[in-house]
Enzyme design. Structure first.
Site, PDB file in Angstrom:
ATOM      1  N   ARG A  36       0.788  -1.003   0.021  1.00 30.36           N
ATOM      2  CA  ARG A  36       0.258  -0.156  -0.068  1.00 30.36           C
ATOM      3  C   ARG A  36       0.601   1.269  -0.151  1.00 30.36           C
ATOM      4  O   ARG A  36       0.317   2.075  -0.629  1.00 30.36           O
ATOM      5  CB  ARG A  36      -1.060   0.103   0.955  1.00 30.36           C
ATOM      6  CG  ARG A  36      -2.076  -0.939   1.002  1.00 30.36           C
ATOM      7  CD  ARG A  36      -3.084  -1.009   2.024  1.00 30.36           C
ATOM      8  NE  ARG A  36      -4.235  -1.822   1.769  1.00 30.36           N
ATOM      9  CZ  ARG A  36      -5.186  -2.121   3.046  1.00 30.36           C
ATOM     10  NH1 ARG A  36      -4.990  -1.746   3.951  1.00 30.36           N
ATOM     11  NH2 ARG A  36      -6.207  -2.816   2.336  1.00 30.36           N
ATOM     12  N   LYS A 192     -17.679 -16.951   4.675  1.00 33.80           N
ATOM     13  CA  LYS A 192     -19.061 -17.202   5.084  1.00 33.80           C
ATOM     14  C   LYS A 192     -19.916 -16.366   3.991  1.00 33.80           C
ATOM     15  O   LYS A 192     -19.491 -15.192   3.377  1.00 33.80           O
ATOM     16  CB  LYS A 192     -19.238 -16.315   6.073  1.00 33.80           C
ATOM     17  CG  LYS A 192     -18.687 -16.660   7.529  1.00 33.80           C
ATOM     18  CD  LYS A 192     -18.807 -16.063   8.674  1.00 33.80           C
ATOM     19  CE  LYS A 192     -18.229 -16.773  10.077  1.00 33.80           C
ATOM     20  NZ  LYS A 192     -18.661 -15.965  11.245  1.00 33.80           N
ATOM     21  N   GLY A 345      -8.251  -8.401  -0.519  1.00 33.54           N
ATOM     22  CA  GLY A 345      -8.248  -9.666   0.310  1.00 33.54           C
ATOM     23  C   GLY A 345      -7.392 -10.655   0.049  1.00 33.54           C
ATOM     24  O   GLY A 345      -6.210 -10.491  -0.617  1.00 33.54           O
ATOM     25  N   GLY A 368     -12.644  -4.176   1.217  1.00 27.20           N
ATOM     26  CA  GLY A 368     -14.063  -3.651   1.481  1.00 27.20           C
ATOM     27  C   GLY A 368     -14.818  -2.820   0.608  1.00 27.20           C
ATOM     28  O   GLY A 368     -15.775  -2.882   0.397  1.00 27.20           O
TER      29      GLY A 368
END
Length: 388
Positions: A36, A192, A345, A368
């Site tokens: 980053r 999930k 991710g 996100g």
């Protein structure tokens, strides 16, 4: 939507405040991956080339807001920035002391040490906006947060614009969302269904085909009536998974499920990998990767795609021997002709681990934020930039 670009703003002799996402992983006070930081360098260098003095803002981790905590200090980030830029980058504890001259760069201490950051306090936003003549929002990874430094200051600054990294991210996702070259496929992995339910539902309206992987696939397999043994599976969401599968049929969208899987008694290094059909998963085993027949099916689909969005591995790639499916799928995408956008991710970690990152079309810095875009949401920072 129209947004003012930093490239088009006169910065000569001005002080520029740039909100970056320098939230890098740390261990024992040391940066473990500076991706980053490196991603922010072109924006910082452009501001310097244009003759500006640069004030950098960023958060790091999740400290108690308004309280200094040395483990969340940006001191290591300032040091690494200095090394990469080849110049001194002082760390400023009090944001009101940030006064760089043209050609200089300073980094303010973790913005979450400021009380009111996460609540988007108007007074703090005004202070941040007043730090310079131009406010640049370049932190795509934090663009889904309506915080003082990501949304409030953008609205209050005299001049506000988007930085090159922010624009590159938005352009990449426009290729997926707005006018994708088809066929468009998405690969959505992860633990999930609950965290990606809205994403899956929205993607079905856009994609031509959807592959689910990881724990998400286990829930879909269970919903389809297959045994999943001790696998990670959200039993309370089986009906939601069935609705998604039924909707895919109604819309004529492909949603292939695994036909064979790799299982083991536990998710531990050195376990023996057991390959079986999805209707023969042992009760005392966990599904930890896709099998060879499933891999061949998935590869056949993505090789015919023109655009692919990928977020989340298809197996427990961090633990051998359960990374074969994710690696082979990544190699297939790297070798293919499709535009491949990796949406943050663990899928980013996977392609970097396999040395394939440079062969992908685009790798996002914001997991996100990218997921919220794909859910059909307008990011607060983007809305603020558009309003300016």
């Amino acid at each position: 939507m129209p947004i003012i670009r930093m490239q088009d703003v006169d910065l000569k002799g001005k002080r520029v405040v740039i909100r970056e996402d320098l939230n890098v992983p740390m261990k024992n006070g040391h940066i473990t991956n500076d991706k980053r930081i490196r991603a922010a360098l072109p924006t910082i260098r452009l501001a310097l080339e244009k003759g500006a003095g640069v004030v950098l803002l960023s958060h790091l981790g999740r400290p108690v807001e308004g309280e200094f905590d040395v483990q969340f200090s940006l001191a290591p980030v300032a040091a690494q920035l200095g090394t990469l830029l080849g110049m001194s980058v002082p760390l400023i504890s009090d944001i009101d002391d940030a006064h760089p001259a043209p050609g200089q760069v300073v980094l303010c201490e973790n913005i979450r040490f400021q009380k009111g950051e996460k609540k988007n306090d108007a007074a703090l936003a005004a202070r941040l906006a007043a730090l310079g003549d131009v406010y640049v929002m370049d932190a795509f990874g934090a663009a889904h947060r309506a915080h003082a430094s990501t949304e409030g200051a953008v609205r209050q600054a005299g001049t506000a614009c988007a930085g090159p990294l922010m624009l590159a991210e938005l352009d990449a996702f426009a290729k997926v969302l707005d006018k994708p070259t088809r066929p468009l496929w998405a690969i959505i992995g992860g633990a999930k269904v609950s965290t990606k339910l809205a994403l899956l539902e929205n993607l079905l309206t856009t994609v031509d085909g959807l592959i689910v992987g990881g724990g998400i696939a286990n829930t879909f397999l269970a919903a389809a009536g297959y045994p999943v043994g001790k696998s990670l599976c959200e039993q309370d969401l089986l009906s939601e998974a069935r609705k998604i599968m039924e909707r895919a049929k109604v819309l004529g969208k492909a949603l292939p499920l695994p036909v064979d899987v790799v299982t083991a008694p536990a998710l531990e290094p050195g376990q023996s990998a057991h390959i079986c059909a999805v209707d023969a998963v042992p009760q005392d085993h966990m599904i930890l990767d896709i099998g060879p027949k499933t891999l061949a099916d998935y590869v056949a689909h993505v090789q015919q795609a023109a655009t692919v969005f990928w977020n989340g591995p298809v197996g427990a790639f961090e633990t051998e021997p359960f990374g074969a499916g994710t690696r082979a799928l990544a190699e297939s995408l790297a070798a293919g002709s499709a535009f491949v956008a990796i949406g943050g991710g663990d899928s980013v970690a996977a392609v970097e681990q396999y040395g394939l990152a440079e062969r992908m079309g685009y790798i996002s810095t914001g997991g996100g934020a990218s997921l919220e875009l794909l859910e059909g949401k307008v990011l607060p920072s983007v809305a603020a930039l558009a309003a300016r």
